[in-house]
Design a protein around this motif. Structure first.
Motif, short mmCIF file in Angstrom:
data_model
loop_
_atom_site.label_atom_id
_atom_site.label_comp_id
_atom_site.label_asym_id
_atom_site.label_seq_id
_atom_site.Cartn_x
_atom_site.Cartn_y
_atom_site.Cartn_z
N THR A 164 0.85 -1.19 0.00
CA THR A 164 0.00 0.00 0.00
C THR A 164 0.88 1.24 0.00
O THR A 164 2.04 1.19 0.43
N ASP A 214 0.44 5.87 0.19
CA ASP A 214 -0.37 7.08 0.20
C ASP A 214 -0.56 7.53 -1.25
O ASP A 214 0.40 7.53 -2.03
N PRO A 215 -1.78 7.90 -1.65
CA PRO A 215 -2.01 8.33 -3.04
C PRO A 215 -1.14 9.52 -3.45
O PRO A 215 -0.86 9.70 -4.64
N SER A 261 4.13 4.87 -5.98
CA SER A 261 3.18 4.26 -6.93
C SER A 261 3.88 3.81 -8.20
O SER A 261 3.60 2.73 -8.72
N ARG A 308 -2.70 -2.02 -9.56
CA ARG A 308 -3.44 -1.17 -8.62
C ARG A 308 -4.85 -1.73 -8.50
O ARG A 308 -5.57 -1.85 -9.48
N ARG A 322 -8.51 2.02 -3.93
CA ARG A 322 -8.15 2.89 -2.81
C ARG A 322 -8.99 2.56 -1.59
O ARG A 322 -10.21 2.45 -1.66
N GLN A 323 -8.30 2.40 -0.46
CA GLN A 323 -8.97 2.24 0.83
C GLN A 323 -8.97 3.61 1.50
O GLN A 323 -7.94 4.28 1.57
N ARG A 324 -10.12 4.02 2.00
CA ARG A 324 -10.25 5.37 2.53
C ARG A 324 -9.94 5.42 4.02
O ARG A 324 -10.32 4.54 4.78
N ASP A 373 -5.53 8.09 2.94
CA ASP A 373 -6.05 6.97 2.16
C ASP A 373 -4.88 6.07 1.79
O ASP A 373 -3.71 6.48 1.86
N SER A 374 -5.16 4.86 1.36
CA SER A 374 -4.11 3.93 0.92
C SER A 374 -4.47 3.34 -0.43
O SER A 374 -5.57 2.80 -0.61
N GLU A 375 -3.55 3.48 -1.38
CA GLU A 375 -3.68 2.79 -2.67
C GLU A 375 -3.21 1.35 -2.45
O GLU A 375 -2.15 1.12 -1.87
#
Length: 197
Positions: free
Chosen positions: A126, A128-129, A135, A145, A148-150, A161-163
């Motif tokens: 994971t 951070d966006p 990324s 990908r 996204r988890q909020r 959030d976590s990508e």
């Protein structure tokens, strides 16, 4: 441009000062729930990472990344489920070597151990966006990908959030077979998808 040669070695207590050289920097922990670390916090982290190597079954494998013998980062492989062959990777890189492919090299070696040595089926990471460098690294590793988890973590500047990225064993084998080791690693940024240092 040649890719930087990176080796991974099992973390030892004597590595704590090297780990602290990046774990104490605000830019490295910007997207993390930890840091900047005090010396005591870094020593506690390294002691726990060293201790994890003696647990049975092993679930956490922490490595120091070295370039020409100099510790410049770290990588962590967590086995989240032995039964379901699930794992997670994380890494952190000293800013003085950002942009030299170190994060990508750490990720490659962690995935090789996850799938090759441990026989895992799925590995995720994971980030951070806002951490675009991380990324890009996860994409270069052949990870997909997933979404996204909020609001997964409360940081100093608010909720993060976590990508979510993942790769399956057959995808990794196909990617590893076509991944040209002589190509530049590209630009790494702090990256530390979930790494705690």
């Amino acid at each position: 441009m040649e890719r930087t040669s990176v080796s991974l070695s099992r973390i030892e207590m004597t590595d704590w000062r090297a780990v602290h050289s990046w774990a104490s920097l605000a830019e490295v922990c910007r997207f993390q729930t930890w840091g900047p670390n005090t010396e005591e916090e870094t020593r506690e982290f390294v002691a726990a990472a060293v201790d994890a190597w003696v647990h049975t079954p092993r679930r956490r494998f922490t490595y120091v990344a070295r370039v020409d013998g100099d510790a410049v980062g770290m990588g962590v492989l967590h086995v989240r489920s032995h039964e379901h062959r699930q794992g997670e990777i994380a890494y952190a890189v000293h800013p003085r070597v950002w942009g030299r492919g170190v994060g990508t090299a750490i990720g490659r070696r962690l995935l090789a151990r996850a799938f090759g040595d441990l026989g895992l089926h799925r590995v995720h990471a994971t980030c951070d966006p806002r951490n675009l460098g991380s990324s890009r690294i996860l994409g270069r590793l052949g990870m997909t990908r997933e979404g996204r988890q909020r609001h997964t973590a409360l940081l100093r500047d608010g909720w993060r959030d976590s990508e979510m990225f993942s790769v399956l064993e057959d995808e990794w084998r196909a990617h590893a077979a076509t991944d040209a080791p002589g190509t530049p690693g590209g630009s790494d940024s702090p990256g530390a998808p979930g790494a705690r240092a």
